[in-house]
Design an enzyme around this catalytic site. Structure first.
Site, mmCIF file in Angstrom:
data_model
loop_
_atom_site.group_PDB
_atom_site.id
_atom_site.type_symbol
_atom_site.label_atom_id
_atom_site.label_comp_id
_atom_site.label_asym_id
_atom_site.label_seq_id
_atom_site.Cartn_x
_atom_site.Cartn_y
_atom_site.Cartn_z
ATOM 1 N N SER A 1 0.856 -1.188 0.000
ATOM 2 C CA SER A 1 0.000 0.000 0.000
ATOM 3 C C SER A 1 0.888 1.234 0.000
ATOM 4 C CB SER A 1 -0.945 0.018 1.204
ATOM 5 O OG SER A 1 -1.934 1.013 1.014
HETATM 6 C C1 LIG Z 1 -1.880 2.867 -4.101
HETATM 7 S S1 LIG Z 1 -2.745 2.224 -2.740
HETATM 8 C C2 LIG Z 1 -4.131 3.291 -2.548
HETATM 9 C C3 LIG Z 1 -3.843 4.703 -2.193
HETATM 10 C C4 LIG Z 1 -5.002 5.383 -1.534
HETATM 11 N N1 LIG Z 1 -6.055 5.715 -2.461
HETATM 12 C C5 LIG Z 1 -4.552 6.589 -0.738
HETATM 13 O O1 LIG Z 1 -5.064 7.688 -0.985
HETATM 14 O O2 LIG Z 1 -3.716 6.405 0.140
HETATM 15 C C6 LIG Z 1 -3.525 0.796 -3.446
HETATM 16 C C7 LIG Z 1 -4.502 0.151 -2.491
HETATM 17 O O3 LIG Z 1 -5.269 -0.805 -3.198
HETATM 18 C C8 LIG Z 1 -5.624 -1.779 -2.259
HETATM 19 N N2 LIG Z 1 -6.116 -2.980 -2.918
HETATM 20 C C9 LIG Z 1 -5.401 -3.966 -3.510
HETATM 21 N N3 LIG Z 1 -6.222 -4.933 -3.939
HETATM 22 C C10 LIG Z 1 -7.481 -4.552 -3.628
HETATM 23 C C11 LIG Z 1 -8.762 -5.145 -3.797
HETATM 24 N N4 LIG Z 1 -8.917 -6.356 -4.356
HETATM 25 N N5 LIG Z 1 -9.842 -4.463 -3.352
HETATM 26 C C12 LIG Z 1 -9.711 -3.261 -2.767
HETATM 27 N N6 LIG Z 1 -8.521 -2.664 -2.550
HETATM 28 C C13 LIG Z 1 -7.425 -3.304 -2.976
HETATM 29 C C14 LIG Z 1 -4.343 -1.995 -1.474
HETATM 30 O O4 LIG Z 1 -4.580 -2.633 -0.234
HETATM 31 C C15 LIG Z 1 -3.826 -0.577 -1.352
HETATM 32 O O5 LIG Z 1 -4.196 -0.009 -0.129
#
Ligand SMILES: C[S@@+](CC[C@H](N)C(=O)[O-])C[C@H]1O[C@@H](n2cnc3c(N)ncnc32)[C@H](O)[C@@H]1O
Length: 383
Positions: free
Chosen positions: A92
């Site tokens: 993340s």
């Molecule tokens: C780049 S980060 C998000 C950044 C966030 N929007 C912020 O403002 O901090 C990507 C996120 O996607 C989530 N993620 C990965 N697979 C996912 C899934 N199947 N469903 C929902 N979230 C998911 C990860 O856990 C991670 O927290």
């Protein structure tokens, strides 16, 4: 008593947040006053009190963001790693605010819209959306329970209460449909059809379509009937890929070539890292399951990288400037396919992302060049 005019007096976070909003305006990332206000009034440092850094060592170390240097970093156009799994793979991050705000602007969010975000992470983007749309119009979901609960508690401390849920984003969030906009901050190889069903007619979905790591970009899709269609973004926007509970996350170190005496060596016409991201995307679609891996030396720096396909084929990709020697082995001629794709990209006039678009209907998703009914189509592989 502290004198605010004294340069040694610590500056409040608002000072840094406003400076970031001004910088994003100066750079042309931010034009909408509503998003300016959201950036200037959202305390990113409260959502990102600690980040993970890997400075020349294999281990990740936590770094607090308190203090002027931390605030300087948090209120800069920088992506910050916020969670690393037991194997050292980042899972993340808080997306770069410049990319975040460009995405929000291109989504064309209007006051009163209801927005679903896939990938809550730190909650920073959910906070920006809540600042503009209010608690009840923002739904943000993440597959990671710890991230969601932490974001919920931190957001509440400054009065933001968007609807957060711990669910797999692949299924969207049917309880609050229909959505005017869906924004994904994790990438997918095709659009999960649940999202198409949950956005209203005329609504928009913004997501990074990435068949493999490093290959792909953001696409802005509009829904009409049972069809999603739109163009890729001119500027690159790539995200960590969607993961599912119980599934090992994507790792950069996984692809290690197996020994094979029938190796072939060739000289690439272009340094691999100079190949256009568009051509990489085309090549990735020609090579289903293509994956990029790095191996690290004892100091934790990358000493080699490999492309692999699920049948065990591999190709080494040199990292140094000017290096063009490729060694490959296995039944799939990975590098040959990449060179052929590169030739095709050149003979098509070296198109940039602005010439590419995507259409999704139930059961079929394609990327196209110039027009949906034009000559060049690529089926997007299913996820
Ligand atoms: C780049 S980060 C998000 C950044 C966030 N929007 C912020 O403002 O901090 C990507 C996120 O996607 C989530 N993620 C990965 N697979 C996912 C899934 N199947 N469903 C929902 N979230 C998911 C990860 O856990 C991670 O927290």
């Amino acid at each position: 008593m502290t004198n605010p005019a004294d340069p040694s007096t610590p500056k409040p976070w608002h000072h840094y947040a406003r400076a970031l909003a001004n910088l994003l305006c100066d750079r042309g990332d931010l034009t909408d006053p509503a998003w300016y206000n959201a950036i200037a009034h959202t305390p990113r440092h409260r959502l990102v009190p600690q980040i993970w850094k890997q400075e020349g060592a294999p281990e990740w170390t936590p770094v607090d963001t308190a203090g002027p240097a931390g605030l300087e970093l948090v209120y800069s156009p920088t992506s910050l790693i916020t969670k690393v799994d037991a194997r050292g793979v980042p899972i993340s991050s808080s997306t770069k605010p410049d990319l975040m705000v460009r995405m929000l602007e291109s989504l064309d969010v209007r006051g009163g819209d209801r927005v679903l975000e896939i990938g809550t992470g730190t909650g920073y983007n959910a906070a920006l959306l809540t600042h503009r749309l209010g608690d009840d119009n923002v739904v943000s979901i993440d597959v990671d329970d710890e991230l969601v609960e932490t974001a919920r508690a931190r957001l509440a401390r400054f009065g933001a209460h968007p609807i957060l849920a711990i669910v797999d984003g692949e299924n969207g969030f049917p309880a609050r449909t229909p959505y005017d906009r869906i924004i994904a901050t994790c990438s997918v190889s095709t659009v999960p059809w649940a999202w198409a069903e949950q956005v209203r007619d005329g609504g928009r979905i913004l997501v990074s379509i990435m068949p493999t790591i490093h290959a792909g970009n953001l696409v802005l899709l509009e829904k009409h009937g049972d069809r999603l269609e739109g163009r890729f973004s001119r500027r690159l926007g790539q995200f960590m890929s969607m993961r599912h509970t119980g599934e090992a996350p994507e790792t950069l170190a996984s692809a290690q070539p197996a020994g094979d005496e029938r190796q072939r060596t060739t000289t690439a016409p272009t340094e691999p890292w100079k190949i256009s991201p568009v051509a990489w995307m085309w090549a990735a679609l020609e090579l289903p399951g293509l994956s990029l891996g790095y191996s690290l030396n004892d100091e934790g720096t990358v000493d080699a990288s490999y492309l692999t396909t699920p049948d065990g084929s591999w190709a080494t990709v040199p990292l140094g400037r000017g290096e063009r020697t490729i060694t490959e082995a296995g039944p799939t001629p990975i590098w040959y396919v990449i060179e052929k794709t590169l030739d095709r990209w050149h003979s098509t006039g070296q198109p940039g992302w602005e010439r590419l678009g995507m259409t999704a209907t139930p059961g079929r998703q394609t990327m196209w060049l110039d027009a949906p009914d034009g000559h060049h189509h690529w089926p997007l592989t299913g996820n």
